[in-house]
Design a protein around this motif. Structure first.
Motif: not given
Ligand code: ATP
Ligand code: MG
Length: 447
Positions: A54-57, A68-75, A80-84, A113-121
């Motif tokens: 969904l986010f890739a598209r 680079k910033e998405m929290y993605t994991f294999e269920d 393939q699942i990602s935190l939004r 609500g919460p969003m997730f990006r792996r950025e430099r805090p």
């Protein structure tokens, strides 16, 4: 003796929101619900994780967010699942999934609500952060679309912007600056980007490595550059305003007129761009004070075509996302500067939780039953009550009442219990009065 266990710390870039700050968070969210409700928006609560696809598209595989910033994991079933990392994609997915094109159009939704990006805090930048956003989606009916829709589209854009500004005004947010721009549509932007790229090629040697890279991948982003030495160069670059097609030009003029009619103040900023392909025409950003480098509290724009990209029918869209963490930081900064703000008085000082209105100091077996009843009655009437779970000497109980910031102490001893005349002490001036239970309720209600 066993070794003391290592304490576990929260994950980098995440944080706990604690009282009394959460009072302000709830206040902000409540005002958002109220204001958005008056503009006819309903709340949507999409899940916090979605198929990565969904986010890739929607956001785009080449963007920093997705690459680079998405929290993605294999269920466990290998999907393939990602935190939004944002919620516009989810809202569009839900619009399609629930056939919202058959509801009266446009469909107006807001979310928080919460969003997730792996950025430099850093200050105002976290890996789990919160957004409050809204989207207006409108499926095209047969025969609709094209230049004759421009006045309507521009009015919707202006109303969405007016709604955010009203929300900020209702919160008393200061130093608010709205920037607007038009980034054209697929056609005129493509031509502009080529002109821009050609011009950037000529000055390439004077640009830093980031801008040199963007020149290839996404020339528009060069306009975003904050580097001091690149500023004079950027000022000489071709501006999109001079390259808009007739329709985009008309839309932009109508937008400004609609904002004027609503008395929404704005600044035109030709360097305001969005890096994503599906954004078109209206873009806007709002900044607030007290945030340093991360001063953008809201970004938004029009994205006709995104729903189609996600497998829906041709649909127009406009929306925004407010960074709630930054909005709160700015409000808190402001409250430190001016104690006179109404919000400042809502925040209890120092302790966790709300200050009780009434602290019940009780002693004696009979008094406990009365204290239980008093606490139940007062709480049912909506007053906050605190009291010691076991008998406590009056002196100690009153000390505790002070510490918690209670306004009143209700004193229940043998005398009070047998006479039914309770003692209410006002802690600020130590004055006392005798009240029966109904009189007490009456007194508190009149405060
Ligand atoms: P920035 O340029 O500050 O990185 P952005 O363009 O990535 O922002 P959007 O994706 O448009 O931001 O999100 C809208 C708003 O969400 C931003 O204006 C900002 O207030 C907030 N925001 C974005 N990323 C973060 C983050 N990592 N931490 C806190 N707030 C964020
Ligand atoms: Mg960002």
């Amino acid at each position: 003796m066993s070794k003391k266990a290592e304490p576990i710390r929260s994950v980098k870039g995440t944080r706990d929101l604690l009282p009394p700050d959460t009072v302000l968070w709830n206040h902000v969210e409540e005002v958002a619900r109220t204001v958005f409700g008056t503009f006819g928006f309903g709340e949507i609560r999409p899940p916090v994780f979605e198929p990565t696809e969904l986010f890739a598209r929607a956001v785009g595989g080449e963007t920093d967010i997705v690459s680079k910033e998405m929290y993605t994991f294999e269920d466990r079933d290998d999907s393939q699942i990602s935190l939004r990392p944002e919620a516009t994609a989810s809202v569009c997915r839900a619009y399609i999934e629930h056939g919202m094109h058959s509801l009266p159009q446009p469909v107006k939704l807001y979310y928080m609500g919460p969003m997730f990006r792996r950025e430099r805090p850093q200050k105002g930048r976290y890996r789990q952060f919160y957004q409050i956003g809204a989207e207006v989606l409108e499926a095209l009916q047969p025969g609709q679309g094209g230049p004759k829709d421009i006045p309507k589209d521009a009015a919707i854009d202006a109303e969405v912007i007016e709604m955010v500004m009203t929300f900020f005004e209702r919160l008393g947010l200061q130093g608010v600056q709205l920037d607007i721009n038009s980034i054209g549509d697929k056609n005129c932007r493509r031509k502009y980007v080529e002109t821009l790229r050609a011009e950037l090629q000529r000055v390439k040697d004077k640009l830093g490595p980031d801008s040199q890279r963007r020149l290839e991948t996404n020339p528009l982003r060069v306009l975003d550059s904050k580097l001091e030495n690149e500023q004079p160069i950027i000022e000489t670059l071709p501006r999109i305003g001079d390259h808009l097609c007739a329709d985009c030009k008309a839309h932009y003029a109508a937008l400004r007129q609609q904002l004027d009619l609503r008395r929404v103040k704005y600044r035109e900023n030709w360097r305001l761009v969005r890096g994503l392909d599906y954004y078109m025409r209206t873009t806007f950003e709002i900044t607030a004070q007290g945030l340093g480098a991360q001063n953008a509290v809201c970004g938004g724009g029009r994205y006709d075509g995104l729903v189609e990209l996600l497998g829906g029918q041709p649909t127009k869209g406009i929306g925004f996302a407010i960074g709630e963490d930054r909005l709160i930081l700015s409000l808190q900064e402001q409250m430190r500067d001016s104690a006179s703000l109404p919000l400042a008085t809502r925040l209890p000082a120092g302790q966790a939780g709300h200050s009780p209105l009434v602290y019940i100091a009780w002693m004696g077996e009979k008094a406990q039953a009365t204290a239980i009843r008093a606490a139940q009655t007062l709480r049912a009437a909506g007053f906050s009550v605190e009291w010691p779970p076991v008998e406590q000497k009056f002196g100690k109980a009153l000390g505790q009442a002070d510490k918690l910031g209670a306004k009143f102490a209700l004193i229940l001893g043998d005398n009070e219990v047998s006479s039914g005349d309770w003692t209410l002490k006002t802690l600020a001036d130590s004055s006392q009065q005798k009240l029966t239970e109904p009189q007490l309720l009456d007194f508190l209600r009149k405060l």
